[in-house]
Design a protein around this motif. Structure first.
Motif, PDB file in Angstrom:
ATOM      1  N   ILE A  44      45.646  49.439  31.411  1.00 36.93           N
ATOM      2  CA  ILE A  44      44.656  48.376  31.579  1.00 36.93           C
ATOM      3  C   ILE A  44      43.620  48.787  32.614  1.00 36.93           C
ATOM      4  O   ILE A  44      42.420  48.613  32.405  1.00 36.93           O
ATOM      5  N   ALA A  45      44.083  49.346  33.723  1.00 33.04           N
ATOM      6  CA  ALA A  45      43.151  49.795  34.769  1.00 33.04           C
ATOM      7  C   ALA A  45      42.176  50.815  34.205  1.00 33.04           C
ATOM      8  O   ALA A  45      40.971  50.761  34.489  1.00 33.04           O
ATOM      9  N   GLU A  46      42.681  51.716  33.401  1.00 35.26           N
ATOM     10  CA  GLU A  46      41.811  52.726  32.792  1.00 35.26           C
ATOM     11  C   GLU A  46      40.837  52.081  31.809  1.00 35.26           C
ATOM     12  O   GLU A  46      39.650  52.416  31.780  1.00 35.26           O
ATOM     13  N   ALA A  47      41.333  51.135  31.016  1.00 38.63           N
ATOM     14  CA  ALA A  47      40.488  50.470  30.020  1.00 38.63           C
ATOM     15  C   ALA A  47      39.384  49.643  30.674  1.00 38.63           C
ATOM     16  O   ALA A  47      38.256  49.607  30.185  1.00 38.63           O
ATOM     17  N   ILE A  48      39.698  48.988  31.773  1.00 37.15           N
ATOM     18  CA  ILE A  48      38.739  48.123  32.453  1.00 37.15           C
ATOM     19  C   ILE A  48      37.860  48.919  33.420  1.00 37.15           C
ATOM     20  O   ILE A  48      36.783  48.480  33.792  1.00 37.15           O
ATOM     21  N   GLY A  49      38.358  50.074  33.836  1.00 38.21           N
ATOM     22  CA  GLY A  49      37.605  50.883  34.787  1.00 38.21           C
ATOM     23  C   GLY A  49      37.787  50.397  36.219  1.00 38.21           C
ATOM     24  O   GLY A  49      36.823  50.292  36.969  1.00 38.21           O
ATOM     25  N   THR A  50      39.029  50.096  36.570  1.00 43.07           N
ATOM     26  CA  THR A  50      39.311  49.598  37.913  1.00 43.07           C
ATOM     27  C   THR A  50      40.657  50.158  38.365  1.00 43.07           C
ATOM     28  O   THR A  50      41.222  51.024  37.723  1.00 43.07           O
ATOM     29  N   THR A  51      41.168  49.631  39.467  1.00 44.56           N
ATOM     30  CA  THR A  51      42.441  50.109  39.995  1.00 44.56           C
ATOM     31  C   THR A  51      43.592  49.263  39.462  1.00 44.56           C
ATOM     32  O   THR A  51      43.401  48.137  39.000  1.00 44.56           O
ATOM     33  N   GLN A  52      44.797  49.819  39.582  1.00 43.83           N
ATOM     34  CA  GLN A  52      45.990  49.097  39.165  1.00 43.83           C
ATOM     35  C   GLN A  52      46.172  47.828  39.998  1.00 43.83           C
ATOM     36  O   GLN A  52      46.568  46.785  39.480  1.00 43.83           O
ATOM     37  N   GLN A  53      45.874  47.900  41.288  1.00 51.31           N
ATOM     38  CA  GLN A  53      46.003  46.718  42.148  1.00 51.31           C
ATOM     39  C   GLN A  53      45.043  45.618  41.723  1.00 51.31           C
ATOM     40  O   GLN A  53      45.391  44.441  41.740  1.00 51.31           O
ATOM     41  N   SER A  54      43.839  46.003  41.340  1.00 51.11           N
ATOM     42  CA  SER A  54      42.864  45.025  40.868  1.00 51.11           C
ATOM     43  C   SER A  54      43.358  44.361  39.586  1.00 51.11           C
ATOM     44  O   SER A  54      43.222  43.145  39.407  1.00 51.11           O
ATOM     45  N   VAL A  55      43.952  45.140  38.704  1.00 54.87           N
ATOM     46  CA  VAL A  55      44.520  44.592  37.465  1.00 54.87           C
ATOM     47  C   VAL A  55      45.619  43.597  37.797  1.00 54.87           C
ATOM     48  O   VAL A  55      45.664  42.495  37.251  1.00 54.87           O
ATOM     49  N   ARG A  56      46.514  43.973  38.716  1.00 59.88           N
ATOM     50  CA  ARG A  56      47.596  43.070  39.109  1.00 59.88           C
ATOM     51  C   ARG A  56      47.050  41.763  39.682  1.00 59.88           C
ATOM     52  O   ARG A  56      47.553  40.679  39.374  1.00 59.88           O
TER      53      ARG A  56
END
Length: 185
Positions: A155-167
């Protein structure tokens, strides 16, 4: 290569053949993933027309940029990322309030009691309304995780953000959805 032969090949082989100009290989990739990408797009953008357009644009873009994909095995993640980004672009260009079309309404089983079908449809309406209340990024994270079962890294890769931001986005989305959907428990 016949259609049956193409169907038996893995993604990496189909991608390599597609890059070499094999249209049947690319057609097989499209057949394999157009349904999941359409369902992803529909849940993010909320409109059948916009979802169809987004997925068509995605597959055209992917075809044109196939040479840029360095790892043939990373095709599916790249496809999810491209679809998600296209959907977010559609939402950014859209007017703030648009109605959502729900194909799910037609999926109620005919043997279901009418009152149960009405209740399920009302729940789906409430969920779609609640999803529209999320930010586009929260909605994309929630759909990718809860509907498509993607990992936080994907998801982080798909959205272009960090894993923490996804969480964080997922936590806020889940809290907001839980609050809105509380009457349906």
């Amino acid at each position: 290569m016949s259609v049956a032969e193409a169907a038996a090949l893995d993604d990496a082989t189909l991608v390599a053949r597609s890059r070499d100009g094999d249209m049947r290989a690319y057609e097989q990739l499209v057949r394999r993933y157009q349904g999941p990408m359409y369902r992803l797009a529909l849940r993010i953008v909320g409109s059948t027309g916009d979802a169809e357009d987004a997925v068509q644009d995605v597959f055209l873009t992917v075809w044109r940029r196939l040479g840029q994909l360095n790892d043939d095995g990373a095709f599916l993640g790249w496809l999810y990322r491209t679809t998600t980004n296209q959907c977010l672009n559609v939402l950014r260009k859209r007017k703030p309030h648009t109605d959502t079309e729900l194909d799910e309404h037609e999926s109620a089983a005919p043997r279901t009691r009418p009152e149960r079908a009405v209740e399920v449809n009302a729940q789906l309406d409430a969920l779609q309304a609640a999803l529209r209340g999320l930010t586009p990024e929260q909605r994309a994270c929630w759909v990718l995780r809860e509907v498509h079962g993607r990992s936080y890294d994907e998801i982080a890769e798909a959205i272009g953000t960090t894993q923490q931001s996804v969480r964080g986005r997922l936590a806020r989305a889940r809290a907001q959805l839980a609050e809105v959907m509380a009457p349906w428990r």
